[in-house]
Scaffold this motif. Structure first.
Motif, mmCIF file in Angstrom:
data_model
loop_
_atom_site.group_PDB
_atom_site.id
_atom_site.type_symbol
_atom_site.label_atom_id
_atom_site.label_comp_id
_atom_site.label_asym_id
_atom_site.label_seq_id
_atom_site.Cartn_x
_atom_site.Cartn_y
_atom_site.Cartn_z
ATOM 1 N N SER A 131 0.841 -1.191 0.000
ATOM 2 C CA SER A 131 0.000 0.000 0.000
ATOM 3 C C SER A 131 0.881 1.247 0.000
ATOM 4 C CB SER A 131 -0.939 -0.007 1.200
ATOM 5 O OG SER A 131 -0.199 0.005 2.413
ATOM 6 N N SER A 132 0.227 2.381 -0.251
ATOM 7 C CA SER A 132 0.934 3.676 -0.294
ATOM 8 C C SER A 132 2.169 3.588 -1.179
ATOM 9 C CB SER A 132 1.331 4.118 1.120
ATOM 10 O OG SER A 132 0.198 4.243 1.949
ATOM 11 N N LEU A 133 1.982 3.023 -2.350
ATOM 12 C CA LEU A 133 3.115 2.819 -3.244
ATOM 13 C C LEU A 133 3.625 4.145 -3.793
ATOM 14 C CD1 LEU A 133 1.824 -0.356 -5.054
ATOM 15 C CD2 LEU A 133 3.941 -0.205 -3.749
ATOM 16 N N ASN A 134 4.926 4.237 -3.915
ATOM 17 C CA ASN A 134 5.555 5.416 -4.512
ATOM 18 C C ASN A 134 6.365 4.977 -5.730
ATOM 19 O OD1 ASN A 134 8.123 4.449 -3.515
ATOM 20 N ND2 ASN A 134 7.567 5.277 -1.510
ATOM 21 N N PRO A 135 6.786 5.921 -6.570
ATOM 22 C CA PRO A 135 7.507 5.546 -7.799
ATOM 23 C C PRO A 135 8.778 4.740 -7.538
ATOM 24 C CG PRO A 135 6.694 7.780 -7.988
ATOM 25 C CD PRO A 135 6.412 7.346 -6.575
ATOM 26 N N GLU A 136 9.352 4.882 -6.341
ATOM 27 C CA GLU A 136 10.565 4.120 -6.013
ATOM 28 C C GLU A 136 10.288 2.621 -5.898
ATOM 29 O OE1 GLU A 136 11.203 8.101 -5.672
ATOM 30 O OE2 GLU A 136 9.767 7.042 -4.389
ATOM 31 N N ALA A 137 9.019 2.248 -5.827
ATOM 32 C CA ALA A 137 8.668 0.831 -5.737
ATOM 33 C C ALA A 137 8.676 0.138 -7.092
ATOM 34 C CB ALA A 137 7.283 0.685 -5.103
ATOM 35 N N LYS A 138 8.873 0.897 -8.160
ATOM 36 C CA LYS A 138 8.907 0.304 -9.497
ATOM 37 C C LYS A 138 10.084 -0.658 -9.592
ATOM 38 C CE LYS A 138 9.632 1.355 -14.390
ATOM 39 N NZ LYS A 138 9.810 2.407 -15.406
ATOM 40 N N ALA A 139 9.767 -1.922 -9.875
ATOM 41 C CA ALA A 139 10.800 -2.959 -9.922
ATOM 42 C C ALA A 139 10.158 -4.273 -10.356
ATOM 43 C CB ALA A 139 11.448 -3.141 -8.539
ATOM 44 N N VAL A 140 11.002 -5.241 -10.616
ATOM 45 C CA VAL A 140 10.524 -6.611 -10.764
ATOM 46 C C VAL A 140 10.577 -7.255 -9.375
ATOM 47 C CG1 VAL A 140 10.862 -8.854 -11.853
ATOM 48 C CG2 VAL A 140 11.371 -6.745 -13.134
ATOM 49 N N TYR A 141 9.476 -7.833 -8.973
ATOM 50 C CA TYR A 141 9.362 -8.448 -7.652
ATOM 51 C C TYR A 141 9.476 -9.967 -7.808
ATOM 52 C CZ TYR A 141 8.151 -4.026 -5.514
ATOM 53 O OH TYR A 141 8.199 -2.735 -5.053
ATOM 54 N N TYR A 142 10.363 -10.534 -7.020
ATOM 55 C CA TYR A 142 10.652 -11.969 -7.090
ATOM 56 C C TYR A 142 10.303 -12.650 -5.768
ATOM 57 C CZ TYR A 142 13.551 -10.756 -11.134
ATOM 58 O OH TYR A 142 14.009 -10.292 -12.336
ATOM 59 N N CYS A 143 9.793 -13.847 -5.894
ATOM 60 C CA CYS A 143 9.540 -14.689 -4.731
ATOM 61 C C CYS A 143 10.704 -15.659 -4.582
ATOM 62 C CB CYS A 143 8.233 -15.449 -4.937
ATOM 63 S SG CYS A 143 7.749 -16.511 -3.579
ATOM 64 N N ASN A 144 11.116 -15.888 -3.359
ATOM 65 C CA ASN A 144 12.233 -16.780 -3.062
ATOM 66 C C ASN A 144 11.832 -17.763 -1.976
ATOM 67 O OD1 ASN A 144 14.576 -17.071 -0.833
ATOM 68 N ND2 ASN A 144 15.470 -17.198 -2.873
ATOM 69 N N ALA A 145 12.196 -18.999 -2.177
ATOM 70 C CA ALA A 145 11.958 -20.023 -1.156
ATOM 71 C C ALA A 145 13.294 -20.682 -0.823
ATOM 72 C CB ALA A 145 10.975 -21.066 -1.654
ATOM 73 N N GLN A 146 13.546 -20.846 0.447
ATOM 74 C CA GLN A 146 14.793 -21.511 0.814
ATOM 75 C C GLN A 146 14.647 -22.280 2.132
ATOM 76 O OE1 GLN A 146 18.090 -18.856 2.421
ATOM 77 N NE2 GLN A 146 16.913 -17.374 1.224
ATOM 78 N N TYR A 147 15.466 -23.304 2.214
ATOM 79 C CA TYR A 147 15.556 -24.024 3.472
ATOM 80 C C TYR A 147 16.976 -24.543 3.631
ATOM 81 C CZ TYR A 147 15.457 -28.690 1.318
ATOM 82 O OH TYR A 147 15.760 -29.827 0.611
ATOM 83 N N ARG A 148 17.325 -24.794 4.865
ATOM 84 C CA ARG A 148 18.663 -25.273 5.212
ATOM 85 C C ARG A 148 18.572 -26.720 5.651
ATOM 86 N NH1 ARG A 148 18.292 -20.049 6.324
ATOM 87 N NH2 ARG A 148 20.072 -18.673 5.964
ATOM 88 N N PHE A 149 19.511 -27.512 5.135
ATOM 89 C CA PHE A 149 19.546 -28.926 5.489
ATOM 90 C C PHE A 149 20.996 -29.295 5.715
ATOM 91 C CE2 PHE A 149 17.813 -33.039 5.897
ATOM 92 C CZ PHE A 149 18.665 -33.937 5.278
ATOM 93 N N PHE A 150 21.327 -29.559 6.945
ATOM 94 C CA PHE A 150 22.699 -29.925 7.313
ATOM 95 C C PHE A 150 23.711 -28.939 6.743
ATOM 96 C CE2 PHE A 150 20.617 -34.039 7.966
ATOM 97 C CZ PHE A 150 21.087 -34.353 9.224
ATOM 98 N N GLY A 151 23.464 -27.658 6.937
ATOM 99 C CA GLY A 151 24.419 -26.640 6.553
ATOM 100 C C GLY A 151 24.360 -26.210 5.111
#
Length: 119
Positions: free
Chosen positions: A83-103
């Motif tokens: 919400s309350s978006l401003n022009p500085e928010a213009k970008a490509v938005y990416y989703c990231n998923a991660q998990y750690r398994f034994f380091g």
């Protein structure tokens, strides 16, 4: 392994709102930490918000009090309400998923969704 598909980007006027969705395929979604990142032209990819597998939430300083992240493990979905978006928010938005398994960190990215904000 998990595949991520983002949606909900588009053009919005300054001061407006957008709702981004990240839907994951694959198993064990609830075990992943999920984050939203954005990358503007010529700039590095920055973290916007994240929600851990345990439900801990983080927001970048520039979006606190304006963006809300939530997850629905039953639907394999993470939502970013902006919400309350401003022009500085213009970008490509990416989703990231991660998990750690034994380091070892296993990280996956979606293809991104474009957000444009007109002044």
């Amino acid at each position: 392994q998990v595949q991520l598909i983002e949606s909900g980007g588009g053009l919005v006027q300054a001061g407006g709102s957008l709702r981004l969705s990240c839907v994951a395929s694959g198993s064990s979604f609830s075990s992943y930490d999920i984050g939203w990142y954005r990358q503007a032209p010529g700039r590095q990819r920055d973290s916007v918000a994240s929600v851990s597998a345990g439900g801990r939430i983080y927001y970048g300083d520039s979006v606190k009090d304006r963006f809300t992240i939530s997850r629905d493990n039953a639907e394999n979905t993470v939502i970013l309400h902006m919400s309350s978006l401003n022009p500085e928010a213009k970008a490509v938005y990416y989703c990231n998923a991660q998990y750690r398994f034994f380091g070892t960190v296993y990280a996956y990215w979606g293809q991104g969704t474009q957000v444009n904000v007109s002044s």
